[in-house]
Design an enzyme around this catalytic site. Structure first.
Site, mmCIF file in Angstrom:
data_model
loop_
_atom_site.group_PDB
_atom_site.id
_atom_site.type_symbol
_atom_site.label_atom_id
_atom_site.label_comp_id
_atom_site.label_asym_id
_atom_site.label_seq_id
_atom_site.Cartn_x
_atom_site.Cartn_y
_atom_site.Cartn_z
ATOM 1 N N SER A 112 0.732 -1.308 -0.154
ATOM 2 C CA SER A 112 -0.329 0.071 -0.251
ATOM 3 C C SER A 112 1.040 1.225 0.074
ATOM 4 C CB SER A 112 -0.903 -0.208 0.665
ATOM 5 O OG SER A 112 -1.268 -1.106 1.167
ATOM 6 N N ARG A 169 -1.340 -9.418 -9.229
ATOM 7 C CA ARG A 169 -1.397 -8.230 -10.824
ATOM 8 C C ARG A 169 0.614 -8.727 -9.949
ATOM 9 N NH1 ARG A 169 -3.103 -4.541 -7.071
ATOM 10 N NH2 ARG A 169 -1.166 -3.761 -7.709
ATOM 11 N N GLU A 193 7.426 -5.602 -8.471
ATOM 12 C CA GLU A 193 6.649 -6.902 -7.549
ATOM 13 C C GLU A 193 5.280 -7.316 -7.868
ATOM 14 O OE1 GLU A 193 4.393 -5.574 -4.021
ATOM 15 O OE2 GLU A 193 3.887 -4.112 -5.480
ATOM 16 N N ASN A 195 1.804 -8.717 -6.742
ATOM 17 C CA ASN A 195 0.336 -9.100 -5.859
ATOM 18 C C ASN A 195 -0.048 -10.375 -6.108
ATOM 19 O OD1 ASN A 195 1.166 -5.857 -4.589
ATOM 20 N ND2 ASN A 195 0.382 -5.658 -6.350
#
Ligand SMILES: Nc1ncnc2c1ncn2[C@@H]1O[C@H](COP(=O)(O)OP(=O)(O)O)[C@@H](O)[C@H]1O
Ligand SMILES: [Mg+2]
Length: 314
Positions: A156, A263, A278, A280
């Site tokens: 986040s 994702r 990255e 997710n």
């Protein structure tokens, strides 16, 4: 007539992303109901493990972001209990929770280009800070400025800082030192475009380009502001999007994330050179999340997407 397996959507959880998980999980349960699949919801907390296991659930849709639901712990519990679940397995989840480790694997397997990066444990970072005149020159020499300082195991955009000058390093390292077992990551700053790709069972569904109003896609842009622009497909051309989709597929192959929907975040510099950021493994599934937007463009409405993910539970 055979009855369908007793299904539960696991939501909530103990991480900072709890509220988003409740939104994702509620949206998923509603979508499954629209697809004719009955599913309960269960508000997860590690202290409720015995209660959870006593319900006799036969299939779990994991809608937990961060914490035990995304770091492999819940997956390990379900493996031991012999209950099929959606998404990636325990090992892939724990690898992807660590942005440094996952980049290392992607680099070693040649799946996609990654930004230059290095790490310090929080105790090492803190002992440099406590010396009173912290010297970051070894890191600045290797990574260059500007650079991004961030926690390797959080999400986040919490604790992420773009550092332009050496004098900003102390504050940035402090912000990224979220807990003693965190890893502080120092990463080459990629200036250009922010992109994400959704894959379903290892195949790319499409690209979403994110155009935040601030300098980067921070917490506010993710959850509070309504002026972030989302473009699917991207504005960077069909060839670029196709290339990014192939890279995303190579990344999920390398990281064993070919089950369910994940994702993959990328950045591209001004010359459109892409860099992997990255994976997710439990991406947001609220009405304004990126995966449902990409899936809709690919022809899967939300109930269809959720039922396809559930079908792959194993
Ligand atoms: N190396 C980088 N160069 C430029 N911007 C970055 C870089 N790393 C992170 N960012 C910005 O910070 C945001 C969050 O970083 P990310 O690594 O995806 O962590 P998370 O989304 O898990 O918090 C990115 O979406 C991007 O806007
Ligand atoms: Mg991200």
């Amino acid at each position: 007539m055979t009855s369908s397996p007793k299904t539960v959507v696991l939501l909530g959880g103990e991480s900072e992303e709890r509220e988003i998980s409740i939104q994702s999980g509620t949206a998923i349960a509603n979508a499954l109901s629209q697809a004719g699949i009955e599913a309960e919801t269960f508000d997860w907390d590690p202290s409720r493990m015995r209660d959870f296991l006593s319900h006799g659930y036969e299939r779990v849709f994991i809608a937990l972001h961060g914490g035990s639901g995304e770091n492999g712990t819940v997956q390990a519990m379900l493996d031991l209990a012999g209950i099929p679940y959606t998404g990636v397995g325990m090992r892939a989840a724990s690898v992807c929770m660590d942005k440094f480790l996952s980049k290392d694997i992607v680099r070693a397997r040649g799946a996609a280009p990654v930004p230059e990066c290095m790490t310090l444990s929080v105790p090492d970072a803190v002992s440099r800070l406590e010396s009173g005149h912290a010297d970051w020159s070894d890191i600045i020499d290797k990574i260059g400025l500007p650079m991004v300082v961030k926690p390797a195991r959080n999400g986040s955009s919490v604790g992420v800082t773009i550092v332009d000058t050496a004098s900003q390093m102390d504050d940035a390292v402090r912000s990224a030192s979220l807990s003693p077992d965190e890893i502080v990551m120092f990463e080459q700053y990629i200036c250009g475009h922010e992109l994400t790709v959704a894959t379903l069972n290892g195949k790319a569904l499409g690209v979403c380009q994110i155009i935040p109003k601030n300098r980067f896609y921070d917490y506010d842009a993710k959850y509070n502001r309504s002026d972030t622009q989302y473009l699917t497909p991207s504005s960077l051309g069909a060839d670029f999007d196709a290339k990014l989709c192939r890279l995303a597929e190579a990344v999920v192959q390398a990281l064993d994330c070919t089950s369910g929907v994940v994702r993959i975040d990328f950045l591209a510099d001004r010359d459109l050179n892409p860099y992997f950021l990255e994976v997710n493994t439990v991406p947001g599934m609220t009405s304004h999340s990126l995966v449902p937007k990409i899936a809709a463009k690919a022809g899967y409405d939300f109930p269809k997407l959720c039922s396809m993910i559930l079908d792959m539970a194993h």
